[in-house]
Design a protein around this motif. Structure first.
Motif, short mmCIF file in Angstrom:
data_model
loop_
_atom_site.label_atom_id
_atom_site.label_comp_id
_atom_site.label_asym_id
_atom_site.label_seq_id
_atom_site.Cartn_x
_atom_site.Cartn_y
_atom_site.Cartn_z
N LEU A 18 14.82 1.04 7.17
CA LEU A 18 13.55 1.00 5.85
C LEU A 18 13.67 0.30 5.59
CD1 LEU A 18 14.83 4.28 4.77
CD2 LEU A 18 12.44 3.85 6.07
N ILE A 19 14.13 -0.71 5.49
CA ILE A 19 14.76 -1.64 4.23
C ILE A 19 14.11 -2.59 5.51
CG2 ILE A 19 15.93 -3.73 3.69
CD1 ILE A 19 18.40 -2.36 2.59
N ALA A 20 13.77 -2.98 6.72
CA ALA A 20 12.97 -4.48 7.16
C ALA A 20 11.44 -3.47 7.21
CB ALA A 20 13.76 -3.84 8.32
N ILE A 21 10.95 -2.28 6.80
CA ILE A 21 9.59 -1.89 6.46
C ILE A 21 9.54 -2.19 5.19
CG2 ILE A 21 7.81 -0.07 6.32
CD1 ILE A 21 9.56 1.15 8.73
N SER A 22 9.83 -2.02 3.91
CA SER A 22 9.68 -2.35 2.91
C SER A 22 9.53 -3.62 2.61
CB SER A 22 10.49 -1.56 1.78
OG SER A 22 12.18 -2.49 2.26
N ALA A 23 9.99 -4.73 3.44
CA ALA A 23 10.23 -6.49 3.38
C ALA A 23 8.30 -6.98 4.18
CB ALA A 23 11.48 -6.76 3.35
N LEU A 24 7.84 -6.11 4.63
CA LEU A 24 7.06 -6.48 5.55
C LEU A 24 5.72 -6.84 4.78
CD1 LEU A 24 5.99 -3.73 8.10
CD2 LEU A 24 7.40 -6.02 8.95
N PRO A 25 5.68 -6.44 3.78
CA PRO A 25 4.85 -7.82 2.96
C PRO A 25 4.74 -9.29 2.65
CG PRO A 25 5.21 -5.99 1.47
CD PRO A 25 6.17 -4.97 2.78
N THR A 26 6.15 -9.55 2.37
CA THR A 26 6.65 -10.89 2.91
C THR A 26 6.21 -11.50 4.19
OG1 THR A 26 8.76 -10.25 3.41
CG2 THR A 26 8.10 -10.19 1.13
N GLN A 43 16.14 -9.39 2.17
CA GLN A 43 17.78 -10.07 1.24
C GLN A 43 17.25 -9.29 -0.30
OE1 GLN A 43 18.07 -14.66 1.90
NE2 GLN A 43 19.64 -14.49 2.50
N GLN A 44 15.70 -9.53 -0.63
CA GLN A 44 15.33 -9.19 -2.33
C GLN A 44 15.47 -7.85 -2.34
OE1 GLN A 44 11.82 -10.23 -2.82
NE2 GLN A 44 11.49 -8.92 -4.51
N GLN A 45 14.97 -6.94 -1.12
CA GLN A 45 15.58 -5.73 -0.92
C GLN A 45 16.99 -4.89 -1.18
OE1 GLN A 45 12.58 -5.22 -1.51
NE2 GLN A 45 12.38 -3.68 -0.38
N LEU A 46 17.71 -5.56 -0.73
CA LEU A 46 18.86 -5.42 -0.96
C LEU A 46 19.30 -5.52 -2.23
CD1 LEU A 46 19.94 -7.27 3.06
CD2 LEU A 46 20.23 -4.56 1.96
N ASN A 47 19.47 -6.71 -2.45
CA ASN A 47 19.93 -7.38 -4.12
C ASN A 47 19.25 -5.86 -4.87
OD1 ASN A 47 21.10 -9.10 -3.35
ND2 ASN A 47 19.55 -11.00 -3.62
N GLN A 48 17.69 -5.11 -4.65
CA GLN A 48 17.16 -4.11 -5.52
C GLN A 48 18.11 -3.40 -5.20
OE1 GLN A 48 14.97 -4.71 -7.92
NE2 GLN A 48 14.21 -6.08 -7.39
N LEU A 49 19.05 -2.69 -4.21
CA LEU A 49 19.63 -1.59 -3.63
C LEU A 49 20.06 -1.82 -5.17
CD1 LEU A 49 19.90 -1.26 0.01
CD2 LEU A 49 18.50 0.21 -1.87
N GLN A 50 21.23 -2.71 -5.72
CA GLN A 50 22.10 -2.59 -6.81
C GLN A 50 21.99 -2.62 -7.72
OE1 GLN A 50 24.45 -6.33 -6.30
NE2 GLN A 50 24.41 -6.02 -3.80
N GLN A 252 3.97 -2.04 -4.62
CA GLN A 252 5.37 -3.44 -4.45
C GLN A 252 6.35 -2.79 -4.02
OE1 GLN A 252 4.10 -1.66 -7.60
NE2 GLN A 252 3.13 -2.89 -8.62
N MET A 253 7.03 -3.66 -3.65
CA MET A 253 8.24 -3.47 -2.72
C MET A 253 9.26 -3.04 -2.35
SD MET A 253 8.51 -6.84 0.06
CE MET A 253 9.72 -7.63 -1.56
N GLU A 254 9.29 -3.26 -4.33
CA GLU A 254 10.96 -2.64 -4.69
C GLU A 254 10.37 -1.23 -4.70
OE1 GLU A 254 8.68 -4.68 -8.22
OE2 GLU A 254 9.63 -5.26 -6.02
N ILE A 255 9.73 -0.94 -5.23
CA ILE A 255 8.98 0.50 -5.37
C ILE A 255 8.82 1.45 -3.48
CG2 ILE A 255 7.32 1.95 -6.16
CD1 ILE A 255 6.34 0.12 -8.40
N LEU A 256 8.48 0.75 -2.93
CA LEU A 256 8.33 0.89 -1.37
C LEU A 256 9.76 1.03 -1.03
CD1 LEU A 256 6.22 1.92 0.89
CD2 LEU A 256 6.19 -0.73 1.41
#
Length: 286
Positions: A18-26, A43-50, A252-256
């Motif tokens: 799911l993290i990999a899918i949400s980062a696909l726009p980049t 990496q940005q998505q992993l940071n967003q989880l915090q 947006q990636m973080e919302i996705l």
């Protein structure tokens, strides 16, 4: 313990998928594929989880940024109501059709099979347009205006989205049930039960249905993405104030990322519960 370990492994794998899918726009930068950009996106998505509680979205009505998590509740509620109601109705109608099909003679079966095959090939968009056309026609003919054909920012629409999603999934289920009824009829124990004089109704509800119910669940689980994609189309075109329409307007990636987890976690828990509650005897034929 093996079952719990297997499910936990599925959850961990799904987490990273799911993290990999949400980062696909980049992955695309100025029309070129960039693995470096994609890795940075992950990496940005992993940071967003915090800091999930700090994620915001732009609210067009308020003309300002609002916190995401508090706003998801009503959206999830609308999507769940439409999805679960349509699923319950389509499953019930599909089983009633299967029961009638099982008891019918060859001629009636041929007509039912050809009709259901034709309707199953009808595009989802047709049912959406047809339901809206029917609601407008009823309004013009009778003056009845309680059926909304589209929602708004402060208005909820449920009836037509439920009808449309029910029709698309019902013919989907009917096709599968028809095929497996034919398979079950060739099994010797049903022929033996018929020879003993057990009525078709008893055969269907007490013998045939329990034997295919787990397979039907596996079929539904493997096609959940197809059903959810139909729900996305329904929400978008009916202007439903639901989760999937919200995702379209806020890509947006973080919302996705948050929306993917909101969708997946309940499905995972439901699957965990159903796998535990269904008797092992019903899984014996799998």
């Amino acid at each position: 313990m093996t079952y719990i370990a297997r499910k936990f492994a599925h959850l961990v794998i799904a987490f990273f998928v799911l993290i990999a899918i949400s980062a696909l726009p980049t992955i695309v930068v100025q029309t070129d594929f960039s693995l470096t950009s994609y890795w940075n996106g992950i990496q940005q998505q992993l940071n967003q989880l915090q800091k999930l509680d700090e994620i915001t979205y732009y609210n067009f009505t308020a003309q300002t940024d609002l916190l995401l998590l508090p706003a998801l509740g009503p959206l999830v509620k609308e999507s769940v109501i439409i999805f679960t109601t349509a699923l319950a109705v389509s499953t019930t109608l599909g089983l009633l059709y299967a029961y009638y099909y099982y008891q019918s003679g060859r001629r009636v079966r041929t007509v039912l099979h050809q009709t259901s095959q034709t309707l199953e090939m009808v595009p989802d968009l047709f049912w959406l347009i047809f339901s809206q056309f029917l609601a407008i026609s009823i309004h013009r003919a009778t003056g009845f205006d309680r059926i909304e054909v589209a929602g708004g920012f402060a208005e909820y629409i449920r009836f037509l989205p439920i009808v449309t999603l029910t029709l698309t999934t019902m013919f989907f289920f009917i096709k599968w049930l028809t095929i497996h009824i034919h398979e079950q009829e060739a099994i010797p124990y049903l022929e033996l039960a018929q020879a003993k004089g057990i009525r078709p109704g008893g055969l269907f509800w007490k013998h045939l249905l329990p034997n295919i119910i787990y397979r039907f669940y596996l079929f539904f689980r493997s096609n959940i993405i197809t059903i959810l994609s139909t729900l996305l189309i329904v929400e978008y075109l009916f202007n439903v104030q639901g989760l999937f329409r919200f995702a379209v307007y806020n890509p947006q990636m973080e919302i996705l990322l948050v929306i993917l987890f909101v969708i997946y976690i309940p499905i995972f828990l439901l699957d965990l519960f159903i796998e535990w509650i269904i008797p092992n005897a019903w899984k014996g034929g799998i």
